[in-house]
Design an enzyme around this catalytic site. Structure first.
Site, short mmCIF file in Angstrom:
data_model
loop_
_atom_site.label_atom_id
_atom_site.label_comp_id
_atom_site.label_asym_id
_atom_site.label_seq_id
_atom_site.Cartn_x
_atom_site.Cartn_y
_atom_site.Cartn_z
N ARG A 69 0.84 -1.20 0.00
CA ARG A 69 0.00 0.00 0.00
C ARG A 69 0.87 1.26 0.00
NH1 ARG A 69 -5.23 1.95 0.57
NH2 ARG A 69 -6.05 -0.15 0.45
N THR A 74 -5.84 -4.50 -1.08
CA THR A 74 -5.03 -4.85 -2.26
C THR A 74 -4.85 -6.36 -2.36
OG1 THR A 74 -2.99 -4.51 -1.03
CG2 THR A 74 -3.84 -2.64 -2.27
N GLU A 97 -9.72 5.93 6.96
CA GLU A 97 -8.29 6.19 6.94
C GLU A 97 -7.86 7.52 6.31
OE1 GLU A 97 -6.07 2.05 6.42
OE2 GLU A 97 -7.92 2.18 5.26
#
Ligand code: FES
Ligand code: FES
Lengths: 210, 767
Positions: free
Chosen positions: B306, B438, B718
């Protein structure tokens, strides 16, 4: 970073420090008045484990007779002995405010107060803020302002606001910030908590409750 | 008061029970984890007999007493549940104790004899690199030719940035209560973000199957990623003790234990080079990402991935090369934390943008705007995903206007010119954050919706409530779906017995995924009910027959929209459904469509969509003490169509402040033996009420519903965290002002008072 916890009293309500108190307990005295006069030298708290004292605590208006070990914190007694789990454990060292209760109307860290120290005083926990079946004004304000996220710090925050408003019915924003500076909120819902404090102050005034 | 008010009541009355508040089952034992004080050592021998003999002590366990696998690695099986021959970090679990009281647990712990033979420990990234102590193979991701781009560029900068670790500091420490059932059954009440994984790992250490373990999660007192994998540990330990004693056991780590034993946000060391033209337009960037994974993999590789996918943040970089290594050290395994690698990567690219501006003597906002993603071909990321209609420039203009950015920058310059001991700094930073796991298969969710014959509804889903308002959002989705007041909908505790094989509540995707699964279950039920209703209407009202397509759920009733008056209250209708033998339970499932990510090539569309958010921060810096105070913060957030704007605002403010904490005061330190020094709030400083900026504006950008999610909403958890970087760069701006913005200050993260003073000193030798 301003973090001088307002509602912490390192010395305890009678100016009796925890450490000093524990060492006097180890002298083997049995009643709290005698304890304070006991002149202990050694620090042998381990030996005192298991010794229980009968005490009376007035919590949320009800006097309860309980047996406590002298070393038990008020926090431990409130949660584990009396089952009032509204008061939370965050750090157990007087830093986070999750355990805030009112002692004689003033916010105190229950983790830094020994149960035996709190005898003869009025202890109020979150559960004691209810107005019968209804929410008390501070509780109501927290709901209306979405003043929490995970809710774990919330009981302590509510007690801190309650304590603040009892000594200052119309706090300024700065006074609110300072009044709450001993209560950590990791979700950082502070902004909403400030709004709740302001709203609660108005509510209390309207309700004629000082 | 919003829809969540129903649940809110419990929080303000103290009724809301966290695991440690649950009524304790009879014969409950308390559990204690005995940990290593050595960062790296061989266990020569140990003796548990004296501890086991103490009255009141029910069990003392070592790794030899584990009936199943001694393993709790969530992805890669490289993490022991209890140490065997060797300890690999200070704070590692070695023994478990269960006793009648915590006091007895401690006494037993004091009776345990262990002989350690210390081994050399790796405690920093530099040491790990020196020793080539990698946790796994390094990775690269590139587009274009960074080398050539750098060579061809008119201007070049390079440097190294270090970002610090961060403790989650959830107010509720790790906690678990296990209750053994019949045979090998175990019920686990855990404060976990990932009930299904907790179930799998607990089953693994117990040597039983998953259908024998039920994990239940009512709520978490904060998670922030710290309970995504590491709540599993406490659950596994508790389950082992409960199995060994046949009694209920509770383990609650105290604050110091929690901080010492659990992993943190990964420290990064980032080498960078950037090439750009004289307008500040980026030509090429090369990054070397090094992260401190700690002693085991945990989620380190996903976090690094990420980071790599956010190395561009909001900027188009035609030539990009990222090399990434995760290093193994003798520290607790670092883990997920809000942002999941994104913050570290963004700190690096924002440092580059900031430096370009200083290098060229331009306003940083101008340089940022010049580099924003916009139309093709400047809208494709370095991993091949198209950034569809990025609102970046328009947001930046709008925020600059609403926050008086330009005026205040001039005012700050004037202020700085006439103050000796104070400087002001201002910075605007953007965030573009990709939403989806992901690890593609995790983008799925399940739900089970039950309607009872009295018309009340119970919703079960796989997400966990941890303060992000998930259950309030789910309740709102279900209420809207059935046309019922929220009060008629109950969202149950998350349970692996009701919804299996769930993904963690993480990656900000909790309400996207679970909301859709719930909606799908509701659609199934509504379809079923709609097909049965015409018969009910015919019996009650006679007349022409209704058709299922005309049945609507509104205002607490079910009605035929073509036949006014043909309406039955929901509760009555449900009684009818029950009598007519219609099933009122349905499961729902959802998987994110249109994503595809080729990990090996580092190319594809890993994200369902992006969230955009921006902040302007202004700070006042005291040059004598190094204290920086936030004066004003303005945030503009593009969050689709919000389901619960009140909740989203809270997430934005809270995320921002947590980000500010990471950037400024939160500093993790270990001693030379690898033992954590900052293991309590005495020494580890998270933001307090005094750190909230006195002026704090949050605006939600309306009018951009997000296609493909529930009600057009966007994930919220987030992205705001990384807005904290605006405060960090505002501090740097203030430091830089002391040298007339001509020199590049030394500036790492966190910018503690100490770091600020050092930076000031280096900038002005002889000061
Ligand atoms: S638990 Fe008492 S102050 Fe933290
Ligand atoms: S609401 Fe979560 S800690 Fe305050």
């Amino acid at each position: 970073m301003s973090k001088e916890p307002e509602n912490n009293c390192a010395g305890g309500p009678h100016g009796l420090s925890r450490r000093g108190f524990i060492s006097s307990v180890s002298a083997g005295a049995a009643a709290s008045t005698a304890l304070r006069e006991a002149n202990a030298a050694s620090f042998q708290v381990i030996e005192a484990v298991g010794t229980v004292l009968p005490i009376q605590l007035k919590i949320n208006g009800i006097t309860r007779k309980i047996q406590v070990e002298p070393r038990w914190s008020l926090l431990f007694v409130i949660r584990e002995v009396l089952g009032l789990t509204g008061t939370k454990i965050g750090c157990e060292r007087g830093e986070c405010g999750a355990c805030t209760v009112l002692i004689d109307g003033k916010p105190r860290y229950a983790c830094m107060t020994l149960a035996v120290e709190a005898q003869g005083q009025e202890i109020t926990t979150l559960e004691g803020l209810m107005d019968g079946e209804n929410l008390g004004p501070v509780q109501q304000a927290f709901v209306e302002e979405d003043a929490f996220q995970c809710g774990f710090c919330t009981p302590g925050q509510i007690m801190a606001v309650e304590g603040l408003l009892r000594r200052n019915a119309s706090p300024t924003m700065e006074e609110v910030r300072v009044g709450l500076s001993g209560n950590l909120c990791r979700c950082a819902a502070y902004q909403h908590i400030f709004s709740a404090a302001t709203r609660a102050a108005e509510r209390k005034k309207k309700g004629g409750m000082a | 008061m919003n829809l969540s008010a129903e649940n809110a009541l419990y929080y303000v009355t103290g009724e809301a029970a966290f695991v440690d508040d649950m009524p304790e089952p009879s014969r409950l034992l308390h559990g204690l984890v005995v940990t290593s004080a050595e960062a790296h050592a061989r266990i020569r021998s140990f003796d548990l007999e004296a501890a086991r003999r103490l009255p009141g002590v029910a069990a003392v366990l070592s790794s030899r007493d584990i009936p199943g696998h001694n393993q709790m690695g969530p992805v890669i099986r490289d993490e022991l549940c209890l140490a065997e021959q060797e300890v690999t970090f200070a704070g590692q679990a070695v023994f478990l104790i269960a006793a009648e009281t915590m006091e007895l647990c401690r006494q037993a712990a004091a009776e345990i004899r262990v002989e350690y033979e210390p081994l050399p420990a790796i405690l920093s990234l530099e040491q790990a690199m020196e020793a080539q102590s990698l946790l796994g193979p390094p990775r690269t991701m590139c587009r274009g030719d960074a080398e050539a781009g750098l060579r061809a560029a008119a201007h070049r900068i390079s440097g190294t940035l270090r970002t610090g670790a961060q403790e989650h500091w959830y107010l509720e420490t790790q906690v678990c209560l296990c209750v053994p059932g019949e045979g090998r059954e175990m019920t686990v009440y855990s404060s976990t973000q990932h009930p299904s994984e907790t179930q799998a790992l607990a089953a693994g250490v117990l040597g039983i199957s998953r259908n024998e373990v039920a994990v239940e999660v009512k709520r978490l007192g904060g998670g922030f990623g710290g309970k995504e994998t590491q709540a599993n540990h406490t659950a596994c330990w508790t389950a082992l003790l409960s199995r060994a004693t046949g009694r209920p056991v509770k383990i609650r780590l105290n604050r110091d234990q929690d901080m010492i034993m659990t992993g943190k946000r990964h420290r990064f060391r980032i080498g960078y080079s950037a090439g750009f033209d004289s307008d500040g337009l980026l030509q090429a960037v090369r990054f070397d990402f090094h992260s401190d994974g700690g002693a085991a993999s945990d989620l380190s590789f996903a976090i690094m991935e990420r980071a790599m996918l956010h190395a561009d943040n909001a900027y188009f970089v035609p030539n990009m090369e990222i090399r990434a290594s995760v290093w193994k050290t003798n520290l607790p395994s670092n883990t997920a934390m809000r942002g999941f690698g994104g913050p570290q990567a963004m700190a690096a690219i924002e440092t580059i943008l900031d430096r370009i501006a200083r290098h060229l003597g331009k306003d940083p906002l101008e340089v940022r705007k010049r580099n924003f993603y916009r139309h093709a071909p400047g809208n494709v990321t370095h991993y091949g995903q198209t950034v569809v209609e990025p609102p970046l420039s328009e947001m930046a203009d709008r925020l600059a206007a609403s926050s008086d950015y330009h005026t205040r920058r001039r005012a700050a310059a004037d202020f700085n010119a006439c103050h000796e001991f104070f400087r002001k700094g201002i910075a605007l930073t953007p965030v573009k954050f990709g939403i989806s796991f992901t690890t593609t298969f995790l983008n799925q969710a399940g739900a089970l919706v039950l309607i009872y014959a009295d018309g009340t509804v119970a919703v079960n889903h796989g997400g966990t409530e941890m303060g992000q308002g998930l259950n309030a959002k789910i309740q709102a989705i279900a209420a809207a779906g059935f046309g019922l007041p929220a009060g008629q909908i109950k969202v149950n505790a998350t349970s692996t017995s009701r919804v299996p094989n769930t993904s963690p509540t993480a990656a900000s995707s909790g309400s996207d995924l679970n909301g859709m699964a719930v909606r799908n279950a509701i659609e199934t039920l509504k379809q079923r009910i709609a097909e049965a209703m015409p018969a009910v209407f015919a019996d009650r009202f006679g007349g022409e027959k209704s058709s299922a397509e005309d049945i609507v759920f509104e205002g607490g009733c079910i009605q035929d929209r073509r036949r006014p008056g043909c309406s039955v209250p929901f509760s009555e209708a449900m009684r009818e459904m029950n009598l007519r033998q219609v099933s009122l339970a349905a499961s729902g499932f959802y998987r994110t469509p249109d994503i595809g990510w080729d990990k090996a090539r580092g190319w594809g569309k890993p994200f369902h969509y992006y969230v955009y958010t921006m902040a302007v921060s202004e700070v006042l810096l005291d040059l004598l003490t190094g204290e920086a105070r936030l004066l004003r913060v303005d945030i503009l957030h593009e969050g689709g169509r919000s389901i619960e704007p009140g909740i989203d605002r809270g997430q934005i403010e809270g995320g921002f402040l947590q980000g500010v904490g990471w950037c400024t005061t939160e500093e993790i330190k270990w001693d030379e033996g690898g033992r954590l020094l900052t293991h309590s709030p005495d020494t580890y400083k998270i933001p307090t009420s005094g750190d909230v900026p006195p002026v704090f504006h949050v605006e939600l950008l309306e009018g951009r519903p997000n296609p493909g999610t529930v009600h057009g909403s966007k994930a919220i958890g987030e992205p705001p965290f990384m807005l904290g970087l605006s405060a960090w760069l505002a501090i740097k701006d203030a430091i830089s002002a002391t040298a007339g913005h001509r020199e590049e200050p030394d500036f790492d993260l966190p910018a503690t008072g100490e770091a600020i003073l050092l930076s000031l000193q280096r900038l002005k030798p002889g000061r």
